[in-house]
Every structure is written in C-alpha cells, then in structure tokens.
Design an enzyme around this catalytic site. Structure first.
Site, mmCIF file in Angstrom:
data_model
loop_
_atom_site.group_PDB
_atom_site.id
_atom_site.type_symbol
_atom_site.label_atom_id
_atom_site.label_comp_id
_atom_site.label_asym_id
_atom_site.label_seq_id
_atom_site.Cartn_x
_atom_site.Cartn_y
_atom_site.Cartn_z
ATOM 1 C CG ASP A 124 40.975 34.440 39.905
ATOM 2 O OD1 ASP A 124 40.109 35.165 40.411
ATOM 3 O OD2 ASP A 124 40.758 33.257 39.571
ATOM 4 C CE LYS A 172 36.655 36.474 34.424
ATOM 5 N NZ LYS A 172 36.803 37.775 35.063
ATOM 6 C CB THR A 216 34.351 47.267 52.090
ATOM 7 O OG1 THR A 216 33.772 45.966 51.941
ATOM 8 C CG2 THR A 216 35.595 47.370 51.219
ATOM 9 N NE ARG A 259 24.374 49.987 47.547
ATOM 10 C CZ ARG A 259 24.653 48.697 47.583
ATOM 11 N NH1 ARG A 259 24.457 47.993 48.710
ATOM 12 N NH2 ARG A 259 25.108 48.078 46.500
ATOM 13 C CG HIS A 285 27.924 44.602 54.257
ATOM 14 N ND1 HIS A 285 27.255 45.684 53.745
ATOM 15 C CD2 HIS A 285 28.242 43.824 53.199
ATOM 16 C CE1 HIS A 285 27.182 45.571 52.430
ATOM 17 N NE2 HIS A 285 27.763 44.448 52.076
#
Length: 316
Positions: A35, A40, A147, A155, A179
């Site tokens: 990152d 972080k 994805t 779902r 998506h």
C-alpha cells in the site's frame, strides 16, 4: 515443494479482510500486503501475523512489502483505490476515472517485475478496470480477471436457499453481466438439486419465489451493507478466497468472473462476467452456457452499458 506467495495491493477494508480470508485457506506460505500508506500496510500485516501463533491458524509469513515482491508471487490481488462511501451516490461507476488511473499505475508497477502471476481484480467498477488491465499492458489475458458477479451469485443463492430452506450450496445458477445495475439472473438454468427453479415450490410445499424481488435484493445488497456499516468487505474477501482456492488446487471450477469477450455470446471488446473455468493457469476456458433469448438480450444490454461507460471516459 513450490512456495506459494501472494501479494495483496491495497490495505483498506477489502484488502485486510482478503488477507485474513486467504490466511484461513491454509494454501499459501507467504502473504505480502502492499500500500502507498506503508504504516497502514505494516499495521494490518502485523495484526494478522500475530494470529499465526494460535494452533488453529497456519504458520504463514505475513508482512508489508513493495511491488518488487510481485516478481516471485503466484497470485496478486488488486484491491487498491477508493470505494463508495455512505452519503455518496450508490453507483460504482462514479469511481471510473479515479480507479482507471489507479489501475494503470498499479499495472505499470506489476509489469516491471512479472508477467507470470495471476492477477485478480477487485476494485470497482471491476468490469472497466479488468478491461484496462487485460488490454493495455500486453499481459497474458488469461492470467487476469475480475471478481465480477461471483459475490452477486453467492448472494442470489443465499436468498433462494433461505426461501426454500435448503443449503445455499445446492442452489445452482448465476448472476451474469455487469457487476452493477444491469446484471441479471440466469433463471432458465437455475435449479435446486437438479429441480428447475420453476418446479421447486410445489415439491417443497412453499410459495414460489418472486424473481424480480430477488434480483432487486441482489443488486441492492451491497448498498444495504454499506449504509449499515459504512463499507463492504467480508463477502468480497471470501469471493477472492474462493477464486484463490480454485487456482491453488487447480480445481477447474466454473465461476462467474469478469473477462474480456472476443466473440463469445456474440459480444466483442468489452469485459463482463460470464462462467469461466478457473485453474492453476487462470482462465482455462470461457464457457458459453445456454441462455434463453431474454437472457441473451440482457447480456448484450449489460455489455453495451459497460461499453458506453468506457466510451464516456475514453477508455475505448
């Protein structure tokens, strides 16, 4: 023995949840978190690394790293870039220009070190960023995919399974296309344990499902979670974990993921979700499953919607 090393780019809510989901698979030896905010990344990696002391957690090396770590990684997950926040318009498309730029910057770094790793794109709009990665950098296209509607499909199966009181894993069918708001459910092939969905209700002695309501719930699920907790992360993290399992074990699983079509379903030069066979080389094949005439039209409309978005932002 081949050491399985994986890089996750982006130490936000999705990247961090993905790191934990991958750890729990017990399929990789090293996870590197990358990152721009190195502190972080270091904190998130260290937090998860400490869990490896427990007997029920695999002893995986987890650390922060840099793009140079991509050179010997087998899998790279791209989750960098902003997400929709509460109060903003609930449309993944508003992220297009920003995440297109982030994708190009990340791909420029990745390709300095490898063209061998399989790249899984999570950042939204996932169809657009996957198209950019697949078509602008000369990277082997079958090693890159998004994805896509894998989580949407999960779902949908969950909602139907709850309605008919059966294990969601026995619900079969897909959400395909973008998506986003033009996604659709393949009702013509949807079934529970081999029983066509339109024949299930009398056999289970339960009311039939409301197809329009289920599609609405699927499309609005992400927004519902966003408004409730401020972000979504666990569902998409497990979607990545499902794909990683298929790759590491060479399962040759059929999963709905985003890839650029070049004639399949009569669609060309746009990335949307369709069923693909996923294994150790990435996408082994794009399946052209039988769709009803209405579903074929819905897939084409979804492709046109994504194509217009890319045209609006001069991506194609």
């Amino acid at each position: 023995m081949v050491k399985r090393k994986m890089c996750i780019i982006g130490a936000g809510m999705v990247g961090s949840a993905t790191m934990m989901a991958i750890l729990n698979l017990n399929l990789v030896a090293e996870i590197v978190l990358i990152d721009q905010n190195e502190k972080k990344a270091e904190g998130e990696a260290l937090d998860v690394f400490h869990t490896t002391s427990f007997t029920y957690v695999p002893n995986v090396m987890i650390r922060k790293g840099s793009y140079e770590d991509c050179k010997d990684s087998q899998i790279i997950v791209m989750s960098a870039g902003p997400s929709i926040k509460p109060g903003e318009k609930p449309d993944r498309r508003i992220l297009t220009q920003t995440n297109a730029n982030v994708t190009r910057a990340v791909m420029k770094e990745i390709t300095r070190y490898t063209q061998e790793a399989i790249l899984i794109f999570v950042s939204n709009p996932v169809d657009v960023v996957t198209y950019i990665a697949q078509n602008e950098f000369g990277y082997p296209r079958h090693k890159i995919f998004g994805t896509g509607t894998l989580l949407d499909t999960a779902r949908m199966r969950r909602i139907i399974g709850e309605h008919y009181l059966v294990d969601t894993k026995n619900v079969h069918g897909y959400v395909l296309g973008e998506h986003g708001q033009t996604a659709f459910i393949t009702w013509s092939i949807c079934n529970i344990g081999g029983i066509p969905i339109d024949s299930v209700a009398p056999k289970f002695k339960l009311p039939p499902i409301d197809k329009e309501e289920i599609l609405k719930k699927v499309k609005n699920a992400g927004l519902e979670i966003l408004l409730a907790k401020g972000y979504t992360n666990y569902g998409i993290a497990e979607s990545v974990a499902r794909i990683v399992t298929a790759i590491c074990l060479n399962e040759l699983s059929v999963l709905p993921v985003t890839t650029t079509l070049e004639g399949e379903y009569g669609i060309t030069n746009v990335a949307i979700s369709v069923p693909c066979i996923i294994g150790k080389e990435g996408i082994h094949d794009i399946l052209e499953i039988p769709l009803s005439l209405n579903e074929q039209e819905a897939l084409k409309k979804s492709a046109e919607s994504v194509m217009k978005l890319m045209s609006d932002f001069e991506i194609i």
